[in-house]
Design an enzyme around this catalytic site. Structure first.
Site, PDB file in Angstrom:
ATOM      1  N   LYS A  13       0.832  -1.222   0.000  1.00  0.00           N
ATOM      2  CA  LYS A  13       0.000   0.000   0.000  1.00  0.00           C
ATOM      3  C   LYS A  13       0.860   1.263   0.000  1.00  0.00           C
ATOM      4  CE  LYS A  13      -2.217  -0.885   3.863  1.00  0.00           C
ATOM      5  NZ  LYS A  13      -1.757  -2.184   4.386  1.00  0.00           N
ATOM      6  N   ARG A  88      -9.751   1.305   8.242  1.00  0.00           N
ATOM      7  CA  ARG A  88      -9.410  -0.061   8.612  1.00  0.00           C
ATOM      8  C   ARG A  88     -10.542  -0.760   9.354  1.00  0.00           C
ATOM      9  NH1 ARG A  88      -3.421   0.454   8.458  1.00  0.00           N
ATOM     10  NH2 ARG A  88      -2.510  -1.538   8.947  1.00  0.00           N
ATOM     11  N   ARG A 127      11.402  -7.183   6.186  1.00  0.00           N
ATOM     12  CA  ARG A 127      11.410  -5.744   5.899  1.00  0.00           C
ATOM     13  C   ARG A 127      12.328  -4.959   6.842  1.00  0.00           C
ATOM     14  NH1 ARG A 127       5.643  -2.860   5.085  1.00  0.00           N
ATOM     15  NH2 ARG A 127       5.400  -2.994   7.327  1.00  0.00           N
ATOM     16  N   ARG A 159      11.113  -2.233  11.933  1.00  0.00           N
ATOM     17  CA  ARG A 159       9.989  -1.713  12.714  1.00  0.00           C
ATOM     18  C   ARG A 159       9.669  -2.710  13.830  1.00  0.00           C
ATOM     19  NH1 ARG A 159       5.188   0.046   8.703  1.00  0.00           N
ATOM     20  NH2 ARG A 159       3.943  -1.143  10.180  1.00  0.00           N
ATOM     21  N   ARG A 170      -1.123  -9.135  13.250  1.00  0.00           N
ATOM     22  CA  ARG A 170      -1.633  -8.053  12.394  1.00  0.00           C
ATOM     23  C   ARG A 170      -2.476  -8.625  11.262  1.00  0.00           C
ATOM     24  NH1 ARG A 170       3.887  -5.299  11.030  1.00  0.00           N
ATOM     25  NH2 ARG A 170       2.736  -4.107   9.492  1.00  0.00           N
TER      26      ARG A 170
HETATM   27  P1  ADP Z   1       0.764  -1.987   7.741  1.00  0.00           P
HETATM   28  O1  ADP Z   1      -0.285  -1.567   6.750  1.00  0.00           O
HETATM   29  O2  ADP Z   1       1.981  -2.585   7.112  1.00  0.00           O
HETATM   30  O3  ADP Z   1       0.188  -2.827   8.841  1.00  0.00           O
HETATM   31  P2  ADP Z   1       0.805   0.691   8.892  1.00  0.00           P
HETATM   32  O4  ADP Z   1       2.016   1.528   9.015  1.00  0.00           O
HETATM   33  O5  ADP Z   1      -0.262   1.145   7.956  1.00  0.00           O
HETATM   34  O6  ADP Z   1       1.358  -0.737   8.492  1.00  0.00           O
HETATM   35  O7  ADP Z   1       0.131   0.501  10.327  1.00  0.00           O
HETATM   36  C1  ADP Z   1       0.860   0.090  11.459  1.00  0.00           C
HETATM   37  C2  ADP Z   1      -0.086  -0.107  12.634  1.00  0.00           C
HETATM   38  O8  ADP Z   1      -0.731   1.151  12.976  1.00  0.00           O
HETATM   39  C3  ADP Z   1      -1.266  -1.071  12.411  1.00  0.00           C
HETATM   40  O9  ADP Z   1      -0.898  -2.423  12.624  1.00  0.00           O
HETATM   41  C4  ADP Z   1      -2.288  -0.545  13.438  1.00  0.00           C
HETATM   42  O10 ADP Z   1      -1.966  -0.994  14.744  1.00  0.00           O
HETATM   43  C5  ADP Z   1      -2.073   0.961  13.419  1.00  0.00           C
HETATM   44  N1  ADP Z   1      -2.995   1.639  12.453  1.00  0.00           N
HETATM   45  C6  ADP Z   1      -2.658   2.240  11.286  1.00  0.00           C
HETATM   46  N2  ADP Z   1      -3.737   2.750  10.668  1.00  0.00           N
HETATM   47  C7  ADP Z   1      -4.804   2.466  11.468  1.00  0.00           C
HETATM   48  C8  ADP Z   1      -6.200   2.715  11.384  1.00  0.00           C
HETATM   49  N3  ADP Z   1      -6.747   3.351  10.332  1.00  0.00           N
HETATM   50  N4  ADP Z   1      -6.990   2.274  12.391  1.00  0.00           N
HETATM   51  C9  ADP Z   1      -6.480   1.640  13.459  1.00  0.00           C
HETATM   52  N5  ADP Z   1      -5.170   1.370  13.606  1.00  0.00           N
HETATM   53  C10 ADP Z   1      -4.331   1.767  12.619  1.00  0.00           C
END
Ligand code: ADP
Length: 213
Positions: A13, A88, A127, A159, A170
């Protein structure tokens, strides 16, 4: 034009939304990046967020909606967003729709990057990123050692939520709380599913041609 890049963690993404932002002059909104900024601020809220992220759980809808609200307020009616990692949950999707409507705006495209679980676990567990140039690498496919990366190994970091254990959580969180949005956007008639297994350029080519159709 407003676009959502949708998919499991590690589906690509971030990469595709960067390309969209650059090529279509959109502003990228990554809730993951915004949350990590909050963590770096070391506020009480940041500590709570860190805890949830490192357990593979979602941050509460209230926190996310506050973040988005602040961005919308500053936009001065200029809505050209690519959303990465948001919405999400069903609640976030419904609120996003309502808020955009208030500004006479809508989501034009949702691109769902499809990648299977085994590939996701492999991608994320390998990663790493450079804390100096922010580039993302992968020990399995795109090692910083074999690329032209010049910052030096001492800047490379993983990370905290990119371990196999947390990635599995996740992915489960994605299946339970986020994947149901696919139905929501099919019903809204703007979902396009693209295989996230092709090359970065191939995927971007497909997305671009869907936009231009
Ligand atoms: P990825 O898509 O690889 O999981 P992100 O950087 O988008 O990584 O998100 C990392 C973490 O941040 C998620 O696992 C979640 O805990 C939190 N997060 C990100 N965006 C949201 C959202 N829209 N709602 C709730 N939690 C979120």
């Amino acid at each position: 034009m407003n676009i959502i890049i949708f998919g499991a963690p590690g589906a690509g993404k971030g990469t595709q939304s960067d390309l969209l932002a650059k090529n279509f002059s959109l502003k990228k909104i990554s809730t993951g990046d915004l949350l990590r900024e909050e963590i770096n601020n070391k506020s009480d809220l940041g500590k709570k967020i860190k805890d949830l992220i490192e357990k593979g759980q979602l941050v509460s809808d209230e926190i996310i909606i506050d973040l988005i609200e602040n961005i919308f307020k500053d936009q001065n009616k200029n809505f050209n967003f690519v959303f990465d990692g948001f919405p999400r949950t069903l609640k976030q999707a419904e609120i996003l729709e309502k808020k955009l409507k208030n500004y006479n705006e809508k989501i034009d495209f949702v691109f769902n990057l499809e990648v299977n679980r085994d590939e996701i676990i492999k991608r994320i567990s390998g990663r790493i990123f450079c804390t100096k140039c922010n580039k993302i690498f992968n020990n399995h496919f795109n090692s910083p050692l074999s690329s032209e990366h010049k910052c030096g190994d001492s800047y490379l970091k993983k990370r905290a939520d990119d371990t196999v254990e947390v990635v599995e959580k996740r992915y489960d969180t994605y299946i339970k709380q986020t994947a149901p949005l696919i139905k929501f956007y099919i019903e809204a008639n703007n979902l396009h599913t693209v295989s996230g297994l092709s090359s970065i350029n191939e995927i971007f080519g497909q997305i671009t041609s869907l936009i231009k159709q």
